[in-house]
Scaffold this motif. Structure first.
Motif, PDB file in Angstrom:
ATOM      1  N   MET A 223       0.821  -1.174   0.000  1.00 20.58           N
ATOM      2  CA  MET A 223       0.000   0.000   0.000  1.00 20.58           C
ATOM      3  C   MET A 223       0.867   1.239   0.000  1.00 20.58           C
ATOM      4  N   THR A 224       0.328   2.297  -0.473  1.00 21.17           N
ATOM      5  CA  THR A 224       1.053   3.545  -0.465  1.00 21.17           C
ATOM      6  C   THR A 224       0.819   4.260   0.849  1.00 21.17           C
ATOM      7  N   GLY A 225       1.531   5.356   1.067  1.00 19.82           N
ATOM      8  CA  GLY A 225       1.380   6.089   2.317  1.00 19.82           C
ATOM      9  C   GLY A 225       0.013   6.715   2.422  1.00 19.82           C
ATOM     10  N   ALA A 226      -0.342   7.169   3.639  1.00 15.06           N
ATOM     11  CA  ALA A 226      -1.640   7.748   3.902  1.00 15.06           C
ATOM     12  C   ALA A 226      -1.705   9.184   3.395  1.00 15.06           C
ATOM     13  N   THR A 227      -2.901   9.645   3.111  1.00 16.51           N
ATOM     14  CA  THR A 227      -3.105  11.014   2.690  1.00 16.51           C
ATOM     15  C   THR A 227      -4.034  11.711   3.667  1.00 16.51           C
ATOM     16  N   THR A 228      -3.862  13.030   3.815  1.00 23.33           N
ATOM     17  CA  THR A 228      -4.705  13.796   4.719  1.00 23.33           C
ATOM     18  C   THR A 228      -6.109  13.857   4.149  1.00 23.33           C
ATOM     19  N   GLN A 229      -7.128  13.714   5.023  1.00 21.91           N
ATOM     20  CA  GLN A 229      -8.495  13.700   4.554  1.00 21.91           C
ATOM     21  C   GLN A 229      -9.381  14.433   5.551  1.00 21.91           C
ATOM     22  N   LYS A 230     -10.398  15.137   5.056  1.00 21.78           N
ATOM     23  CA  LYS A 230     -11.342  15.821   5.920  1.00 21.78           C
ATOM     24  C   LYS A 230     -12.405  14.828   6.360  1.00 21.78           C
ATOM     25  N   PRO A 231     -12.568  14.625   7.679  1.00 20.90           N
ATOM     26  CA  PRO A 231     -13.501  13.597   8.135  1.00 20.90           C
ATOM     27  C   PRO A 231     -14.959  13.963   7.882  1.00 20.90           C
ATOM     28  N   SER A 232     -15.740  12.962   7.482  1.00 18.49           N
ATOM     29  CA  SER A 232     -17.180  13.135   7.342  1.00 18.49           C
ATOM     30  C   SER A 232     -17.822  13.001   8.709  1.00 18.49           C
ATOM     31  N   ASN A 233     -19.141  13.249   8.766  1.00 18.43           N
ATOM     32  CA  ASN A 233     -19.850  13.112  10.044  1.00 18.43           C
ATOM     33  C   ASN A 233     -19.765  11.689  10.570  1.00 18.43           C
TER      34      ASN A 233
ATOM     35  N   ALA B 292      -3.821   8.846  18.492  1.00 20.76           N
ATOM     36  CA  ALA B 292      -4.648   9.962  18.032  1.00 20.76           C
ATOM     37  C   ALA B 292      -3.799  11.039  17.366  1.00 20.76           C
ATOM     38  N   ILE B 293      -2.649  11.376  17.974  1.00 21.10           N
ATOM     39  CA  ILE B 293      -1.779  12.425  17.425  1.00 21.10           C
ATOM     40  C   ILE B 293      -1.241  12.037  16.054  1.00 21.10           C
ATOM     41  N   VAL B 294      -0.880  10.765  15.887  1.00 21.07           N
ATOM     42  CA  VAL B 294      -0.272  10.317  14.635  1.00 21.07           C
ATOM     43  C   VAL B 294      -1.321  10.037  13.562  1.00 21.07           C
ATOM     44  N   VAL B 295      -2.407   9.384  13.936  1.00 19.51           N
ATOM     45  CA  VAL B 295      -3.361   8.896  12.940  1.00 19.51           C
ATOM     46  C   VAL B 295      -4.414   9.944  12.549  1.00 19.51           C
ATOM     47  N   LEU B 296      -4.914  10.715  13.508  1.00 21.00           N
ATOM     48  CA  LEU B 296      -5.994  11.656  13.210  1.00 21.00           C
ATOM     49  C   LEU B 296      -5.693  12.608  12.051  1.00 21.00           C
ATOM     50  N   PRO B 297      -4.507  13.221  11.993  1.00 19.02           N
ATOM     51  CA  PRO B 297      -4.255  14.135  10.868  1.00 19.02           C
ATOM     52  C   PRO B 297      -4.131  13.425   9.524  1.00 19.02           C
ATOM     53  N   ARG B 298      -3.832  12.130   9.544  1.00 16.10           N
ATOM     54  CA  ARG B 298      -3.577  11.388   8.313  1.00 16.10           C
ATOM     55  C   ARG B 298      -4.781  10.571   7.867  1.00 16.10           C
ATOM     56  N   ASN B 299      -5.302   9.756   8.766  1.00 16.12           N
ATOM     57  CA  ASN B 299      -6.369   8.818   8.394  1.00 16.12           C
ATOM     58  C   ASN B 299      -7.407   8.691   9.512  1.00 16.12           C
ATOM     59  N   PRO B 300      -8.212   9.729   9.738  1.00 20.21           N
ATOM     60  CA  PRO B 300      -9.228   9.624  10.787  1.00 20.21           C
ATOM     61  C   PRO B 300     -10.197   8.474  10.558  1.00 20.21           C
ATOM     62  N   SER B 301     -10.410   8.099   9.288  1.00 20.22           N
ATOM     63  CA  SER B 301     -11.325   6.992   8.999  1.00 20.22           C
ATOM     64  C   SER B 301     -10.796   5.676   9.551  1.00 20.22           C
ATOM     65  N   LEU B 302      -9.471   5.581   9.754  1.00 22.53           N
ATOM     66  CA  LEU B 302      -8.912   4.357  10.320  1.00 22.53           C
ATOM     67  C   LEU B 302      -9.376   4.173  11.758  1.00 22.53           C
ATOM     68  N   LEU B 303      -9.414   5.255  12.536  1.00 17.59           N
ATOM     69  CA  LEU B 303      -9.878   5.150  13.916  1.00 17.59           C
ATOM     70  C   LEU B 303     -11.356   4.781  13.957  1.00 17.59           C
ATOM     71  N   ALA B 304     -12.134   5.321  13.021  1.00 15.86           N
ATOM     72  CA  ALA B 304     -13.538   4.941  12.932  1.00 15.86           C
ATOM     73  C   ALA B 304     -13.671   3.464  12.574  1.00 15.86           C
ATOM     74  N   GLU B 305     -12.808   3.003  11.676  1.00  9.35           N
ATOM     75  CA  GLU B 305     -12.786   1.586  11.286  1.00  9.35           C
ATOM     76  C   GLU B 305     -12.486   0.705  12.489  1.00  9.35           C
TER      77      GLU B 305
ATOM     78  N   VAL C 194       1.295   4.795   8.924  1.00 16.05           N
ATOM     79  CA  VAL C 194       1.544   4.655   7.479  1.00 16.05           C
ATOM     80  C   VAL C 194       0.532   3.751   6.787  1.00 16.05           C
ATOM     81  N   ASN C 195      -0.220   2.980   7.562  1.00 16.21           N
ATOM     82  CA  ASN C 195      -1.130   1.998   6.979  1.00 16.21           C
ATOM     83  C   ASN C 195      -2.584   2.398   7.235  1.00 16.21           C
ATOM     84  N   ALA C 196      -3.223   2.922   6.214  1.00 14.32           N
ATOM     85  CA  ALA C 196      -4.615   3.359   6.337  1.00 14.32           C
ATOM     86  C   ALA C 196      -5.580   2.195   6.494  1.00 14.32           C
ATOM     87  N   TYR C 197      -5.088   0.955   6.367  1.00 20.79           N
ATOM     88  CA  TYR C 197      -5.950  -0.229   6.418  1.00 20.79           C
ATOM     89  C   TYR C 197      -5.630  -1.104   7.628  1.00 20.79           C
ATOM     90  N   PHE C 198      -5.091  -0.469   8.686  1.00 22.00           N
ATOM     91  CA  PHE C 198      -4.677  -1.185   9.890  1.00 22.00           C
ATOM     92  C   PHE C 198      -5.918  -1.503  10.738  1.00 22.00           C
TER      93      PHE C 198
END
Length: 239
Positions: free
Chosen positions: A1-11, A62-75, A143-147
């Motif tokens: 997989m490629t590196g994570a990209t910054t994304q604006k979280p949905s509701n 939270a500090i590392v993942v939230l700016p990069r892949n907030p959807s991962l924490l939701a997952e 680095v892994n948006a699918y963790f």
């Protein structure tokens, strides 16, 4: 997989992140209750150190993942559809039931002063190993948006092979981190006997590694080529 990209979280993602945070806080309170009720006292220094490290892990995540892949924490906030049936059993044993058993044994060890004693220097080393284990876990999540918490092919999230960060060294760094902090926690808490369920947990992580690797070879495009380039599953240059 490629590196994570910054994304604006949905509701939905925001709600998932809140759920992840609440569940994380609840889990830490439960860990503290298990440890101190088993020990029969609240002034157990290394018990508080361990709980503090556990809280720090969620904060670092939270500090590392939230700016990069907030959807991962939701997952990771709840069990997702498509989880492999065998992993529903293994993940509970490796990441929940056996660690809980280890915490209970460590608490009882503290209550009744079972032998052998663990030297303070060994406890400090175990603390450092625990921090390294959690650090590897956070690095992998960064680095892994699918963790995901469980093993599944995340087709709806565009599942791709990750080749950056710790994935350049081993194919399953998250399990390396998990095994390190699971095996070091008993010694950090001053209990040799608590290593027994921790070792069983590590065995299940190895089994999980084998089964997940086999699944990814079959179901994830590009994984066989990645596996040919990064040959180690858990231990660099060994396995």
């Amino acid at each position: 997989m490629t590196g994570a990209t910054t994304q604006k979280p949905s509701n939905d993602v925001t709600q998932g992140v809140v759920k992840w945070a609440v569940r994380g806080m609840f889990a830490k309170v439960v860990v503290a209750l298990i440890l101190f009720l088993s020990a029969g006292r609240w002034d157990w220094g290394m018990g508080w150190v361990y709980v503090g490290v556990f809280f720090a892990f969620d904060l670092a995540t939270a500090i590392v993942v939230l700016p990069r892949n907030p959807s991962l924490l939701a997952e990771r906030a709840e069990l997702q559809k498509g989880t492999k049936g065998w992993d529903k059993i293994i993940v509970r044993l490796a990441a929940a039931y056996l660690p809980i058993a280890s915490w209970i044994v460590a608490g009882l060890n503290e209550r009744w002063d079972w032998k052998p004693d663990v030297a303070p220097a060994v406890q400090i080393i175990a603390l450092l190993v625990t921090l390294v284990g959690y650090g590897i876990e956070v690095w992998a999540m960064g680095v892994n948006a699918y963790f995901s918490t469980t093993v599944r092919l995340q087709s709806e999230r565009g599942h791709k092979v990750i080749t950056t960060g710790p994935y350049r060294i081993v194919r399953h760094p998250g399990y390396v981190g998990a095994m390190l902090f699971t095996l070091s926690a008993p010694l950090l808490l001053g209990s040799v006997w608590a290593l027994i369920p921790a070792l069983l947990s590590a065995v299940f992580y190895v089994v999980r590694t084998i089964l997940e690797d086999r699944m990814l070879h079959k179901e994830l495009e590009g994984y066989p080529e990645y596996a040919a380039a990064v040959r180690s599953k858990l231990l660099p240059c060994i396995w």
